[in-house]
Motif scaffolding. Structure first.
Motif, PDB file in Angstrom:
ATOM      1  N   VAL A 185     -24.122  -3.993   7.876  1.00 45.61           N
ATOM      2  CA  VAL A 185     -23.773  -2.130   7.325  1.00 45.61           C
ATOM      3  C   VAL A 185     -22.322  -2.112   7.431  1.00 45.61           C
ATOM      4  CG1 VAL A 185     -23.951  -0.096   8.711  1.00 45.61           C
ATOM      5  CG2 VAL A 185     -26.147  -1.974   9.050  1.00 45.61           C
ATOM      6  N   GLU A 186     -21.280  -1.530   7.241  1.00 47.65           N
ATOM      7  CA  GLU A 186     -19.918  -1.252   7.249  1.00 47.65           C
ATOM      8  C   GLU A 186     -19.799  -0.396   8.050  1.00 47.65           C
ATOM      9  OE1 GLU A 186     -16.394  -1.090   4.584  1.00 47.65           O
ATOM     10  OE2 GLU A 186     -17.979   0.442   3.300  1.00 47.65           O
ATOM     11  N   VAL A 187     -18.775  -0.642   8.782  1.00 49.11           N
ATOM     12  CA  VAL A 187     -18.427   0.308   9.475  1.00 49.11           C
ATOM     13  C   VAL A 187     -16.639   0.420  10.157  1.00 49.11           C
ATOM     14  CG1 VAL A 187     -18.242   1.467  12.635  1.00 49.11           C
ATOM     15  CG2 VAL A 187     -20.690  -0.256  11.437  1.00 49.11           C
ATOM     16  N   TRP A 188     -15.992   2.209  10.037  1.00 49.92           N
ATOM     17  CA  TRP A 188     -15.118   2.517   9.643  1.00 49.92           C
ATOM     18  C   TRP A 188     -14.461   2.833  11.302  1.00 49.92           C
ATOM     19  CZ3 TRP A 188     -14.165   5.786   4.992  1.00 49.92           C
ATOM     20  CH2 TRP A 188     -13.846   5.037   4.261  1.00 49.92           C
ATOM     21  N   LEU A 189     -13.450   2.542  11.902  1.00 52.27           N
ATOM     22  CA  LEU A 189     -12.564   2.658  13.072  1.00 52.27           C
ATOM     23  C   LEU A 189     -11.484   2.931  12.162  1.00 52.27           C
ATOM     24  CD1 LEU A 189     -13.494  -0.685  15.061  1.00 52.27           C
ATOM     25  CD2 LEU A 189     -14.842   0.920  14.440  1.00 52.27           C
ATOM     26  N   ARG A 190     -11.073   4.671  13.713  1.00 52.20           N
ATOM     27  CA  ARG A 190      -9.697   5.247  13.212  1.00 52.20           C
ATOM     28  C   ARG A 190      -9.384   4.899  14.559  1.00 52.20           C
ATOM     29  NH1 ARG A 190      -8.361  10.372  10.822  1.00 52.20           N
ATOM     30  NH2 ARG A 190      -7.127  11.109  11.073  1.00 52.20           N
ATOM     31  N   VAL A 191      -8.038   4.026  13.923  1.00 47.69           N
ATOM     32  CA  VAL A 191      -7.378   3.793  14.465  1.00 47.69           C
ATOM     33  C   VAL A 191      -5.773   5.106  14.583  1.00 47.69           C
ATOM     34  CG1 VAL A 191      -5.536   2.270  15.740  1.00 47.69           C
ATOM     35  CG2 VAL A 191      -8.252   1.905  14.502  1.00 47.69           C
ATOM     36  N   GLU A 192      -5.563   6.022  15.237  1.00 50.45           N
ATOM     37  CA  GLU A 192      -4.135   6.647  14.770  1.00 50.45           C
ATOM     38  C   GLU A 192      -2.897   5.634  14.965  1.00 50.45           C
ATOM     39  OE1 GLU A 192      -5.197   9.528  14.685  1.00 50.45           O
ATOM     40  OE2 GLU A 192      -7.384   9.830  15.324  1.00 50.45           O
ATOM     41  N   ASN A 193      -1.546   6.396  14.291  1.00 46.28           N
ATOM     42  CA  ASN A 193      -0.788   5.219  13.747  1.00 46.28           C
ATOM     43  C   ASN A 193       0.498   6.663  13.987  1.00 46.28           C
ATOM     44  OD1 ASN A 193       0.637   3.685  13.540  1.00 46.28           O
ATOM     45  ND2 ASN A 193       0.629   3.552  11.253  1.00 46.28           N
ATOM     46  N   PRO A 194       0.239   7.736  15.192  1.00 46.49           N
ATOM     47  CA  PRO A 194       1.820   8.412  14.458  1.00 46.49           C
ATOM     48  C   PRO A 194       2.423   7.317  14.910  1.00 46.49           C
ATOM     49  CG  PRO A 194       1.222   8.098  17.244  1.00 46.49           C
ATOM     50  CD  PRO A 194      -0.291   7.909  16.166  1.00 46.49           C
ATOM     51  N   ALA A 199       1.035   5.351 -20.329  1.00 41.13           N
ATOM     52  CA  ALA A 199      -0.415   5.942 -19.793  1.00 41.13           C
ATOM     53  C   ALA A 199      -0.863   5.945 -19.119  1.00 41.13           C
ATOM     54  CB  ALA A 199       0.021   7.026 -20.554  1.00 41.13           C
ATOM     55  N   GLY A 200      -1.556   6.287 -18.011  1.00 44.28           N
ATOM     56  CA  GLY A 200      -2.476   6.025 -17.072  1.00 44.28           C
ATOM     57  C   GLY A 200      -1.879   4.389 -16.288  1.00 44.28           C
ATOM     58  N   MET A 201      -0.477   3.980 -16.163  1.00 45.37           N
ATOM     59  CA  MET A 201       0.084   2.672 -15.448  1.00 45.37           C
ATOM     60  C   MET A 201       0.677   3.647 -13.997  1.00 45.37           C
ATOM     61  SD  MET A 201      -1.353   0.849 -17.218  1.00 45.37           S
ATOM     62  CE  MET A 201      -0.396  -0.575 -15.856  1.00 45.37           C
ATOM     63  N   PRO A 202       0.114   3.502 -12.662  1.00 43.38           N
ATOM     64  CA  PRO A 202       0.736   3.582 -11.179  1.00 43.38           C
ATOM     65  C   PRO A 202       2.356   3.212 -11.876  1.00 43.38           C
ATOM     66  CG  PRO A 202      -1.110   2.950 -10.969  1.00 43.38           C
ATOM     67  CD  PRO A 202      -0.794   1.808 -12.258  1.00 43.38           C
ATOM     68  N   VAL A 203       2.871   4.645 -11.321  1.00 42.43           N
ATOM     69  CA  VAL A 203       4.409   4.554 -11.659  1.00 42.43           C
ATOM     70  C   VAL A 203       4.863   4.646  -9.851  1.00 42.43           C
ATOM     71  CG1 VAL A 203       5.067   4.924 -13.276  1.00 42.43           C
ATOM     72  CG2 VAL A 203       4.793   6.632 -12.499  1.00 42.43           C
ATOM     73  N   ILE A 204       3.788   4.567  -9.091  1.00 40.23           N
ATOM     74  CA  ILE A 204       4.579   5.804  -7.621  1.00 40.23           C
ATOM     75  C   ILE A 204       3.183   5.255  -6.364  1.00 40.23           C
ATOM     76  CG2 ILE A 204       5.152   6.837  -6.095  1.00 40.23           C
ATOM     77  CD1 ILE A 204       6.903   8.248  -7.397  1.00 40.23           C
ATOM     78  N   THR A 205       2.792   4.705  -6.072  1.00 40.58           N
ATOM     79  CA  THR A 205       1.953   4.412  -4.722  1.00 40.58           C
ATOM     80  C   THR A 205       2.269   4.961  -3.439  1.00 40.58           C
ATOM     81  OG1 THR A 205       0.998   2.902  -5.766  1.00 40.58           O
ATOM     82  CG2 THR A 205       0.180   3.551  -3.684  1.00 40.58           C
ATOM     83  N   VAL A 206       1.387   5.955  -2.529  1.00 39.38           N
ATOM     84  CA  VAL A 206       1.079   7.106  -1.956  1.00 39.38           C
ATOM     85  C   VAL A 206       0.503   6.931  -0.579  1.00 39.38           C
ATOM     86  CG1 VAL A 206       1.644   8.889  -0.376  1.00 39.38           C
ATOM     87  CG2 VAL A 206       2.843   8.808  -3.352  1.00 39.38           C
ATOM     88  N   MET A 207       0.381   6.159   0.234  1.00 45.62           N
ATOM     89  CA  MET A 207      -0.117   6.448   1.309  1.00 45.62           C
ATOM     90  C   MET A 207       0.212   7.105   2.624  1.00 45.62           C
ATOM     91  SD  MET A 207      -1.100   1.955   1.788  1.00 45.62           S
ATOM     92  CE  MET A 207      -0.738   1.389   0.404  1.00 45.62           C
ATOM     93  N   ASP A 208      -1.317   7.191   3.107  1.00 45.65           N
ATOM     94  CA  ASP A 208      -1.486   8.068   4.329  1.00 45.65           C
ATOM     95  C   ASP A 208      -1.533   7.216   5.566  1.00 45.65           C
ATOM     96  OD1 ASP A 208      -1.553   9.855   6.515  1.00 45.65           O
ATOM     97  OD2 ASP A 208      -3.420  11.506   5.423  1.00 45.65           O
ATOM     98  N   THR A 209      -0.729   7.182   6.113  1.00 44.44           N
ATOM     99  CA  THR A 209      -1.041   6.172   7.297  1.00 44.44           C
ATOM    100  C   THR A 209      -0.556   6.565   8.369  1.00 44.44           C
ATOM    101  OG1 THR A 209       0.910   5.150   6.964  1.00 44.44           O
ATOM    102  CG2 THR A 209       0.087   4.384   5.687  1.00 44.44           C
ATOM    103  N   SER A 210      -1.313   7.942   9.096  1.00 43.45           N
ATOM    104  CA  SER A 210      -0.656   8.147   9.940  1.00 43.45           C
ATOM    105  C   SER A 210      -1.821   8.474  10.887  1.00 43.45           C
ATOM    106  CB  SER A 210      -0.647  10.340  10.130  1.00 43.45           C
ATOM    107  OG  SER A 210      -2.276  10.245   9.156  1.00 43.45           O
ATOM    108  N   ALA A 211      -3.047   7.672   9.883  1.00 40.77           N
ATOM    109  CA  ALA A 211      -4.242   7.010  10.522  1.00 40.77           C
ATOM    110  C   ALA A 211      -4.633   5.402  10.137  1.00 40.77           C
ATOM    111  CB  ALA A 211      -4.760   7.915  10.986  1.00 40.77           C
ATOM    112  N   LEU A 212      -5.231   4.989  10.504  1.00 41.72           N
ATOM    113  CA  LEU A 212      -5.610   3.871   9.993  1.00 41.72           C
ATOM    114  C   LEU A 212      -7.275   3.225  10.057  1.00 41.72           C
ATOM    115  CD1 LEU A 212      -2.765   1.102   9.953  1.00 41.72           C
ATOM    116  CD2 LEU A 212      -2.675   2.470   8.032  1.00 41.72           C
TER     117      LEU A 212
END
Length: 438
Positions: free
Chosen positions: A311-320, A249-262
């Protein structure tokens, strides 16, 4: 002796005359030497557009990420996905052993149904029966009271006429008192059943039903925890266990990432961040990818990083197509403020004084001599710089060869030496000065 003295005198005169001639000849040769000229490269300032380039290193991060951990400890019954599998939100990824939880859920379901039956009985039978009986008792007591009241009234008239003895009236009055008491008791009971008993019975039945329902839903929830589903669309990036191993319980068994964009996350100075806007164009250089990849500013942190005051800045990179991977270190360049119709010269033409702030350039005068001229600069890039004041487009600015050049030195514009690296090729630089200008 006189003759010898004369010869010595003539010899001295000849020597002095020869020395005088040699000195005069040397002076003439010195005067005839041409003034030395230094070969340099130069350009004319151009008018054009320039944009500030903000560069920083960054690391690619997924658009969304979920490290899914079960809420119960149980062995893994089956995995339905592997690393690299593409999944949808709500898709079943794995199931855990759940026989005990299924039994508990079934038990609580039975208790819930029983409570429902009790509730139905209470609301439709028991409570209604008690209410009806109390109502009938009240009606009967009221009829008896009315009858005895009429008897007392009739006997009072008969006694007044002398038709019956007084004891008959007394008996009727005693019976009336008893019937009045019975009516009052029936009325109180009916009111209690109507207002208190019935509501209490119903409330008790509701409470038992709610408790049974809560236990049943809790058991169902525990059972549902044995089914691991994806909360987001994405790709499986980690699955540390195999079927049969126990998932804690509480220990990750699967990791899912949405990499359609980074997201390329970087930190820049506050002064640079003030020039940025959401949607500003940017480029990132990814190892293994030849061409720069287009990106856009998707987030500018409203607060400074407390550790670095950046200052932290995020750049969106499309990754289809999934070409880029989360965790990759990249180099990012953001297009900041832009100046149109700016006076531009190559960056290498600028010289910085010892104080680190004073800027100057070497300009070729009409007589071919080089002179230092202070300038005020604006936007700077790696190759080009904006001049706010100090130059015009008619000036000839030295790009290569100005280092260590004395003010007033004669110069000529020429090509760089063939055996030296051509670090100042004037072909691609603003307003390259031609030899014909001399």
């Amino acid at each position: 002796m006189a003759r010898i003295q004369t010869i010595r005198t003539h010899t001295l005169i000849v020597i002095l005359f020869s020395a005088f001639l040699s000195l005069e000849t040397g002076c003439k040769k010195t005067e005839e030497l041409p003034t030395p000229e230094v070969t340099v490269q130069a350009v004319h300032p151009e008018v054009g557009s320039i944009s500030e380039q903000i560069a920083a290193d960054a690391t690619l991060a997924p658009l969304a990420q979920a490290a899914i951990a079960p809420k119960v400890t149980a062995p893994v019954r089956k995995f339905y996905v592997q690393r690299g599998s593409h999944v949808k939100a709500g898709q079943l990824l794995a199931s855990l052993e759940s026989s005990d939880l299924e039994a508990a859920a079934m038990d609580n379901k039975g208790a819930y149904r029983s409570a429902q039956a009790v509730y139905e009985t209470t609301t439709r039978a028991t409570a209604l029966e008690d209410y009806t009986k109390a109502q009938l008792d009240l009606t009967q007591a009221k009829a008896t009271l009315d009858l005895n009241q009429s008897i007392v009234a009739a006997r009072s008239q008969l006694l007044a006429q002398g038709a019956i003895p007084g004891r008959d009236l007394d008996t009727a009055k005693a019976t009336l008192v008893q019937s009045q008491a019975a009516y009052d008791i029936a009325k109180q009971h009916f009111d209690a059943v109507q207002q208190v008993s019935r509501e209490a019975s119903l409330e008790n039945a509701r409470g038992q039903l709610a408790s049974a329902k809560g236990k049943y839903l809790g058991a169902q929830a525990q059972l549902s925890y044995t089914e691991i589903r994806s909360p987001i669309d994405g790709v499986i990036t980690d699955r540390p266990l195999f079927a049969g191993e126990t998932a804690g319980a509480g220990m990750p068994v699967i990791t899912v990432m949405d990499t359609s964009a980074l997201l390329a996350k970087l930190h820049i100075a506050q002064v640079q961040a003030q020039q940025l806007t959401l949607g500003a164009a940017a480029e990132i250089t990814v190892p293994g990818i030849t061409d720069p990849v287009a990106a856009k500013v998707s987030l500018i942190s409203p607060a400074l990083d407390p550790g670095s005051t950046t200052v932290e800045v995020w750049l969106r990179v499309e990754n289809p197509k999934g070409l880029f991977r989360a965790g990759t270190s990249v180099h990012a360049v953001i297009t900041g403020r832009t100046a149109a119709n700016a006076t531009l010269i190559p960056t290498e033409a600028v010289q910085t004084a010892a104080d680190g702030t004073t800027k100057s350039v070497m300009v070729i005068a009409a007589d071919g001599s080089a002179h230092k001229r202070p300038v005020v600069l604006g936007i700077q890039t790696a190759t080009t710089v904006q001049v706010l004041s100090g130059l015009t487009t008619t000036d000839s600015v030295i790009t290569t060869g100005a280092y260590g050049l004395e003010d007033g030195t004669k110069v000529k514009v020429g090509a760089p030496d063939a055996d030296k690296p051509d670090s100042s090729n004037t072909v691609d630089k603003p307003g390259a000065a031609k030899k014909a200008d001399q």
